[in-house]
Design an enzyme around this catalytic site. Structure first.
Site, PDB file in Angstrom:
ATOM      1  N   SER A  94      -3.404-100.375 -47.343  1.00 55.43           N
ATOM      2  CA  SER A  94      -2.680-101.577 -46.923  1.00 55.43           C
ATOM      3  C   SER A  94      -3.550-102.809 -47.144  1.00 55.43           C
ATOM      4  CB  SER A  94      -2.292-101.475 -45.450  1.00 55.43           C
ATOM      5  OG  SER A  94      -1.529-100.318 -45.232  1.00 55.43           O
ATOM      6  N   ARG A  95      -4.865-102.637 -47.092  1.00 55.42           N
ATOM      7  CA  ARG A  95      -5.755-103.798 -47.236  1.00 55.42           C
ATOM      8  C   ARG A  95      -5.960-104.208 -48.703  1.00 55.42           C
ATOM      9  NH1 ARG A  95      -8.563-101.376 -42.358  1.00 55.42           N
ATOM     10  NH2 ARG A  95      -8.247-102.897 -40.699  1.00 55.42           N
ATOM     11  N   HIS A 101       0.888 -93.113 -47.319  1.00 54.01           N
ATOM     12  CA  HIS A 101       1.508 -92.745 -46.037  1.00 54.01           C
ATOM     13  C   HIS A 101       2.727 -91.842 -46.271  1.00 54.01           C
ATOM     14  CE1 HIS A 101      -0.034 -96.991 -45.143  1.00 54.01           C
ATOM     15  NE2 HIS A 101      -0.696 -96.266 -44.262  1.00 54.01           N
ATOM     16  N   HIS A 152       2.782 -97.355 -47.742  1.00 53.52           N
ATOM     17  CA  HIS A 152       2.743 -97.205 -49.203  1.00 53.52           C
ATOM     18  C   HIS A 152       2.860 -95.717 -49.515  1.00 53.52           C
ATOM     19  CE1 HIS A 152      -1.333 -95.934 -48.451  1.00 53.52           C
ATOM     20  NE2 HIS A 152      -1.677 -97.125 -47.979  1.00 53.52           N
ATOM     21  N   GLU A 153       2.741 -95.378 -50.798  1.00 55.04           N
ATOM     22  CA  GLU A 153       2.949 -93.979 -51.211  1.00 55.04           C
ATOM     23  C   GLU A 153       1.969 -93.011 -50.546  1.00 55.04           C
ATOM     24  OE1 GLU A 153       5.375 -92.513 -52.868  1.00 55.04           O
ATOM     25  OE2 GLU A 153       6.385 -94.450 -52.946  1.00 55.04           O
ATOM     26  N   GLN A 177      -8.855-100.178 -32.217  1.00 57.56           N
ATOM     27  CA  GLN A 177      -9.691 -99.724 -33.323  1.00 57.56           C
ATOM     28  C   GLN A 177     -10.195-100.859 -34.211  1.00 57.56           C
ATOM     29  OE1 GLN A 177      -6.437 -97.172 -34.946  1.00 57.56           O
ATOM     30  NE2 GLN A 177      -7.275 -97.743 -36.933  1.00 57.56           N
TER      31      GLN A 177
HETATM   32  P1  AMP Z   1      -3.316 -96.314 -41.698  1.00 52.69           P
HETATM   33  O1  AMP Z   1      -1.950 -96.852 -41.537  1.00 52.69           O
HETATM   34  O2  AMP Z   1      -4.154 -97.066 -42.660  1.00 52.69           O
HETATM   35  O3  AMP Z   1      -3.994 -96.067 -40.369  1.00 52.69           O
HETATM   36  O4  AMP Z   1      -3.159 -94.885 -42.349  1.00 52.69           O
HETATM   37  C1  AMP Z   1      -2.333 -93.908 -41.765  1.00 52.69           C
HETATM   38  C2  AMP Z   1      -2.594 -92.584 -42.418  1.00 52.69           C
HETATM   39  O5  AMP Z   1      -2.327 -92.655 -43.816  1.00 52.69           O
HETATM   40  C3  AMP Z   1      -4.065 -92.135 -42.277  1.00 52.69           C
HETATM   41  O6  AMP Z   1      -4.111 -90.739 -42.014  1.00 52.69           O
HETATM   42  C4  AMP Z   1      -4.627 -92.464 -43.645  1.00 52.69           C
HETATM   43  O7  AMP Z   1      -5.742 -91.678 -43.995  1.00 52.69           O
HETATM   44  C5  AMP Z   1      -3.431 -92.166 -44.539  1.00 52.69           C
HETATM   45  N1  AMP Z   1      -3.592 -92.848 -45.828  1.00 52.69           N
HETATM   46  C6  AMP Z   1      -3.879 -94.166 -46.032  1.00 52.69           C
HETATM   47  N2  AMP Z   1      -4.021 -94.420 -47.362  1.00 52.69           N
HETATM   48  C7  AMP Z   1      -3.830 -93.237 -47.996  1.00 52.69           C
HETATM   49  C8  AMP Z   1      -3.858 -92.842 -49.368  1.00 52.69           C
HETATM   50  N3  AMP Z   1      -4.122 -93.711 -50.353  1.00 52.69           N
HETATM   51  N4  AMP Z   1      -3.620 -91.542 -49.661  1.00 52.69           N
HETATM   52  C9  AMP Z   1      -3.362 -90.656 -48.673  1.00 52.69           C
HETATM   53  N5  AMP Z   1      -3.313 -90.957 -47.362  1.00 52.69           N
HETATM   54  C10 AMP Z   1      -3.551 -92.231 -47.016  1.00 52.69           C
END
Ligand code: AMP
Length: 280
Positions: free
Chosen positions: A191-192, A36, A33-34, A60
């Protein structure tokens, strides 16, 4: 330019070829999403090559968590990345290993474990989570060999833990913490969030609003502790606290940056959010 690698071998061959290029890494579990994409955009501005990794890391997830159902949307993810890569002046690389064995070969028997800071907040609710995170991130660092690593403030404790791992192991990687991207109403993108019903999405705003109110009280030097205490009578809070942002210890007179941090449960979905507050 975009390059896509789905095997370790192909990525490693590519990595050898780019030699001393300045490399940024953006580790993700996909379903982009935005939030990432903001990390990727920043990396593209600051590096010759940006490697966005997409890997749903089994280590994890706890035994009763959503590893099997976690949304896997590689084609859509690549389409989103391509849109950004198209206009970028540096190179975009997607490393999305399809085989778990590429990351954890059979017989893999190493755990990277940061102590102390991992035992509270998320760590108290998800006891094996951070070992899984540090182990996969270390593994990805060793494969990608980046100079710069981009992580979202959304997972604030994760930022503190990874930064500590980089320092303790002297990995020589710059850690860059990126701001939280929110929807127009203030809900942090995750994502959740797609697990939430329409009503839950509205109810979920309690999280960002409460953190904002605590920040307000903090800046007014008002009694935020009593407010937190009142909030916690709602048992959907897993935790809600104000801590020193550098190491998640209790705030003291030397603290100059605090984090207001909370996790709120909406049905079976745990929503994380935080606000960093500078104090004089
Ligand atoms: P994930 O795929 O959930 O493991 O997230 C991958 C990376 O994206 C991690 O460093 C998260 O902290 C970051 N991330 C997830 N959601 C956001 C958000 N809303 N704003 C900024 N970074 C995010």
């Amino acid at each position: 330019m975009i390059k896509i690698f789905t095997t370790l071998k192909d990525f490693q061959d590519y990595r050898k070829n780019i030699g001393n290029a300045k490399v940024g890494i953006v580790p993700t579990m996909g379903n982009l999403h935005e939030g990432h994409l903001s990390l990727l955009k920043c990396s593209l501005d600051e590096n010759d090559v940006s490697v966005i990794t997409i890997f749903v890391n089994p280590k994890q997830f706890g035994p009763n968590e959503d590893f099997n159902t976690y949304p896997r949307t590689l084609d859509q993810d690549i389409a989103k990345i391509s849109n950004i890569a198209f206009t970028a002046k540096s190179e975009t690389v997607v490393f999305a290993p399809t085989s778990i064995e590429d990351i954890y070969p059979s017989g893999f028997n190493t755990t990277i474990s940061v102590k102390g800071v991992t035992s509270k907040l998320e760590g108290a609710f998800r006891p094996t989570h951070f070992d899984g995170v540090t182990t996969v991130v270390y593994r990805l660092f060793s494969i990608v060999k980046p100079q710069n690593a981009y992580f979202g403030q959304k997972d604030f404790q994760q930022c503190v833990v990874i930064k500590k791992m980089i320092e303790d192991l002297d990995l020589g990687i710059n850690f860059i913490r990126m701001p939280i991207i929110r929807n127009s109403e203030g809900l942090a993108l995750s994502s959740r969030n797609q697990y939430l019903s329409e009503k839950e999405r509205v109810d979920a705003l309690i999280l960002s609003r409460t953190l904002k109110q605590i920040e307000h009280l903090l800046l007014q030097k008002d009694d935020y502790r009593s407010y937190i205490h009142e909030c916690l009578s709602d048992k959907n809070w897993d935790y809600l606290d104000v801590l020193d942002a550098s190491d998640l210890s209790e705030p003291n007179e030397k603290s100059h940056e605090l984090v207001v941090i909370g996790t709120y449960r909406m049905g079976s979905t745990r929503l994380l959010d935080n606000r960093v507050v500078s104090i004089l």
